[in-house]
Structures are given as structure tokens and as C-alpha cells.
Design a protein around this motif. Structure first.
Motif: not given
Ligand SMILES: Cc1cc2nc3c(=O)[nH]c(=O)nc-3n(C[C@H](O)[C@H](O)[C@H](O)COP(=O)(O)O)c2cc1C
Length: 200
Positions: A11-13, A15-16, A84, A86, A119, A125, A168, A172
Motif C-alpha cells: 500500500s502506498a497511500t 487503501s490496501l 492497481t 496501469f 484497489s 481502472g 478509492s 484516494n
Molecule cells: C503510477 C500509478 C498508476 C496507477 N494506475 C491506476 C490504474 O491503472 N487504474 C486506476 O483506476 N487507478 C490507478 N492508480 C490509482 C491507485 O491504484 C489507487 O489510488 C489505489 O487505491 C491506491 O492504493 P493504496 O492507497 O493502497 O496505495 C494508479 C496510481 C499510481 C500512483
């Protein structure tokens, strides 16, 4: 003996993180032994600091144990999660998976129950492709994919038979809703139930 559950995710931010914490709660509620382990951050510092919420999450996770291949070896049930990127899993998550070669060579990834969660910003997406990316690797492990399917009426509410997914939002900041929380509980309890029946 109680079922051993490893929840391994990136998880970066956050959600996960929220999804993993809910899975942990649901799994522990069945009496299972649970290890919730986030995947080590490997992004360059400058990239992390370019987003305040990313840097804050990394700081908040500093004292939490990181996932090790031994956690997979230990578990009967492995719940794998990645946001996710890309339409695919993150490089951080993939980096962890790429460390599993020795366990794979010894056949130690096989015969376990696996299920996935993800997520993304938007519902279309890439959630399903991300889950299928996870399961493609599980096939190489010889693991048992226990997808939720529509095995409970609640799955018609969250609507994802491949695993559990959350949209998310653009910033997010969309919290997990009742249907995602219920689907996470179902994912964990179903995987544990199947593992219990396999052990019997
Ligand atoms: C480099 C990058 C690529 C991403 N690609 C997609 C994508 O293909 N489709 C989408 O809906 N969200 C995409 N996102 C958004 C993240 O998947 C989404 O914010 C996710 O909920 C983050 O989870 P986290 O908070 O656990 O890190 C992308 C975000 C980043 C930074």
C-alpha cells in the motif's frame, strides 16, 4: 490446529492498508493465527516525497513488520493484495513475489489456499486484471485459487467474483463501504473454511 493466515500486501497511500486490516480482523475472528505483513517499500525517496500522502504512509509503517518469504512458507492461507498500477500489480509487490524463487523450487508455495484483493482509483481502472495478474503467479506456485465467485448473496452487492476490490476515488479518499467490508469478511472466512476442509 488453527489455520495460519498470511496477509501480504503493498500500500502506498492507505487503501490496501485498510483492506488488509479488515481481513486481519475477519481472519482472527475465526480463531486463525494471522500475520499481516506489508511489502517493503523500494521506490526512490524522491518519488515518495513527491506525494505527501505517500510519505506519510511510509512514515506510519516504519515500525510495522515487513513481509518475508518465510511468512508464505508458514501459512496455509495467503491473501495477496496490491493496488492497481496501469492495470497491473505494483513493482513493490512484484519485487516481493520475485523473491519466492527458492520456496517455489522446493515446492513450498504449492497446495496452499490463495485469494486476492486490490484497489484502484476507478471501478473499471483495472481491478480484475490486477487480480488475474496475482492469480497467474499463483498458478505457477501450484496454489489453490479460492476466488469468492458469487458464493454468497453479498457478492452481488460488491460485484467482483475474482476477489475483493475497492474504488478509492480521485484523491484516494473514498473509505471502504459496507459492501466492500462485507466482501472482505467473506473472502477471509471462505478461504479459511476451504483450508480447514482441505486439512481434514
Ligand atoms: C503510477 C500509478 C498508476 C496507477 N494506475 C491506476 C490504474 O491503472 N487504474 C486506476 O483506476 N487507478 C490507478 N492508480 C490509482 C491507485 O491504484 C489507487 O489510488 C489505489 O487505491 C491506491 O492504493 P493504496 O492507497 O493502497 O496505495 C494508479 C496510481 C499510481 C500512483
Amino acid at each position: 490446529m488453527s489455520v495460519r493466515v498470511a496477509i501480504v500486501y503493498y500500500s502506498a497511500t492507505g487503501s490496501l492498508q485498510a483492506m488488509a486490516e479488515r481481513l486481519e480482523q475477519a481472519a482472527a475472528g475465526t480463531g486463525a493465527e494471522v500475520r499481516r505483513r506489508h511489502v517493503r517499500e523500494i521506490a526512490p525517496r524522491a518519488a515518495i516525497e513527491s506525494r505527501r500522502e505517500w510519505a506519510e504512509h511510509v512514515a506510519a509503517m516504519a515500525d510495522e513488520p515487513v513481509a518475508e518469504p518465510a511468512d508464505i512458507d508458514w501459512a496455509d492461507v495467503v491473501l495477496l493484495g496490491s493496488p492497481t498500477r496501469f492495470g497491473n500489480v505494483t513493482s513493490q509487490f512484484q519485487q516481493f513475489i520475485d523473491q519466492l524463487g527458492p520456496l517455489w523450487g522446493e515446492g513450498k508455495l504449492a497446495d496452499k489456499v490463495y485469494a486476492g484483493f486490490t484497489s484502484s482509483q476507478t471501478a473499471h481502472g483495472g481491478q480484475e486484471t490486477t487480480l488475474l495478474s496475482i492469480y497467474r503467479m499463483v498458478a505457477h506456485f501450484g496454489g489453490l485459487v479460492v476466488a469468492p465467485g458469487y458464493t454468497d448473496p453479498l457478492k452481488f452487492a460488491d460485484g467482483n467474483p475474482y476477489g475483493v476490490s475497492h474504488a478509492s476515488g480521485a484523491n484516494n479518499d473514498a473509505p471502504l463501504g459496507e459492501k466492500e467490508l462485507a466482501a472482505l469478511d467473506h473472502l477471509a472466512t471462505r478461504a479459511i473454511d476451504i483450508a480447514t476442509r482441505l486439512a481434514a
